[in-house]
Scaffold this motif. Structure first.
Motif, PDB file in Angstrom:
ATOM      1  N   SER A  75       0.829  -1.202   0.000  1.00 41.70           N
ATOM      2  CA  SER A  75       0.000   0.000   0.000  1.00 41.70           C
ATOM      3  C   SER A  75       0.869   1.259   0.000  1.00 41.70           C
ATOM      4  CB  SER A  75      -0.943   0.001   1.205  1.00 41.70           C
ATOM      5  OG  SER A  75      -1.883  -1.031   1.094  1.00 41.70           O
ATOM      6  N   PHE A  76       1.959   1.242   0.765  1.00 41.09           N
ATOM      7  CA  PHE A  76       2.905   2.360   0.697  1.00 41.09           C
ATOM      8  C   PHE A  76       3.510   2.449  -0.704  1.00 41.09           C
ATOM      9  CE2 PHE A  76       3.313   2.754   5.437  1.00 41.09           C
ATOM     10  CZ  PHE A  76       3.173   4.137   5.508  1.00 41.09           C
ATOM     11  N   PRO A 134       9.719   0.773  -3.648  1.00 38.18           N
ATOM     12  CA  PRO A 134      10.603   1.847  -4.087  1.00 38.18           C
ATOM     13  C   PRO A 134      11.242   2.653  -2.953  1.00 38.18           C
ATOM     14  CG  PRO A 134       8.349   2.587  -4.197  1.00 38.18           C
ATOM     15  CD  PRO A 134       8.310   1.142  -3.740  1.00 38.18           C
ATOM     16  N   PHE A 135      10.990   2.275  -1.718  1.00 36.86           N
ATOM     17  CA  PHE A 135      11.485   3.058  -0.585  1.00 36.86           C
ATOM     18  C   PHE A 135      12.479   2.242   0.243  1.00 36.86           C
ATOM     19  CE2 PHE A 135       7.241   1.338   0.147  1.00 36.86           C
ATOM     20  CZ  PHE A 135       7.446   0.496   1.225  1.00 36.86           C
ATOM     21  N   VAL A 136      13.138   2.927   1.150  1.00 34.36           N
ATOM     22  CA  VAL A 136      14.181   2.335   1.984  1.00 34.36           C
ATOM     23  C   VAL A 136      13.574   1.448   3.066  1.00 34.36           C
ATOM     24  CG1 VAL A 136      15.994   2.895   3.664  1.00 34.36           C
ATOM     25  CG2 VAL A 136      15.746   4.276   1.606  1.00 34.36           C
ATOM     26  N   ALA A 183      -2.998  -2.686   9.280  1.00 35.62           N
ATOM     27  CA  ALA A 183      -1.877  -2.325   8.410  1.00 35.62           C
ATOM     28  C   ALA A 183      -2.195  -1.278   7.350  1.00 35.62           C
ATOM     29  CB  ALA A 183      -1.335  -3.583   7.736  1.00 35.62           C
ATOM     30  N   LYS A 184      -3.279  -1.429   6.617  1.00 35.38           N
ATOM     31  CA  LYS A 184      -3.524  -0.560   5.462  1.00 35.38           C
ATOM     32  C   LYS A 184      -3.927   0.860   5.836  1.00 35.38           C
ATOM     33  CE  LYS A 184      -4.494  -3.854   1.827  1.00 35.38           C
ATOM     34  NZ  LYS A 184      -5.405  -4.215   0.752  1.00 35.38           N
TER      35      LYS A 184
END
Length: 150
Positions: free
Chosen positions: A51-52, A87-89, A135-136
């Motif tokens: 979702s992030f 796509p993130f750390v 979570a979402k």
């Protein structure tokens, strides 16, 4: 001592999914969403990460970085990131120092690492904290906090 609204983003160094050293000083002067989650490749954590991922452009459009943190190893994070094209750390907190630094509580009577999202504005000030095993919901709450701060 747990991070509270108005507190500054703490300075820390941790290993990222590619094995390099990540220094929080490198994300000063931009909004940051730091989310702690229990474990790679579990249903709730995968749903949250995806979702992030799916909303990542919305965070980027607001100038924000997203950072996921769990106690999993660098290798586990690399596999998790590759499998779901995140796509993130992702930072490894195997020794739980970051959980202690932020004051992330445990869940389910202390059996499960907590799921908490912190939103910091461009000055490094904490403007929102969301603590929920759901979570979402974290993604929409973090976006709303960033939008309200602009």
């Amino acid at each position: 001592m747990a991070i509270q609204l108005g507190d500054q983003l703490p300075q820390f160094i941790a290993l990222s999914q590619d094995g390099t050293s990540f220094d929080s000083c490198g994300i000063q002067h931009k909004p940051v969403v730091v989310y702690f989650y229990p474990k790679d490749n579990t249903p709730g954590c995968t749903a949250q990460a995806c979702s992030f991922r799916d909303a990542y452009q919305d965070f980027q459009d607001l100038g924000a970085e997203v950072i996921g943190i769990s106690g999993d190893s660098v290798r586990s994070h690399q596999n998790f990131q590759d499998k779901y094209k995140l796509p993130f750390v992702l930072l490894s907190d195997a020794d739980r120092k970051l959980r202690k630094l932020f004051g992330v509580p445990t869940a389910l009577f202390g059996f499960l690492p907590g799921r908490v999202t912190y939103v910091f504005d461009a000055t490094g000030k904490c403007i929102y904290i969301f603590d929920s095993l759901s979570a979402k919901v974290h993604i929409s709450k973090a976006l709303q906090a960033l939008q309200s701060a602009q």
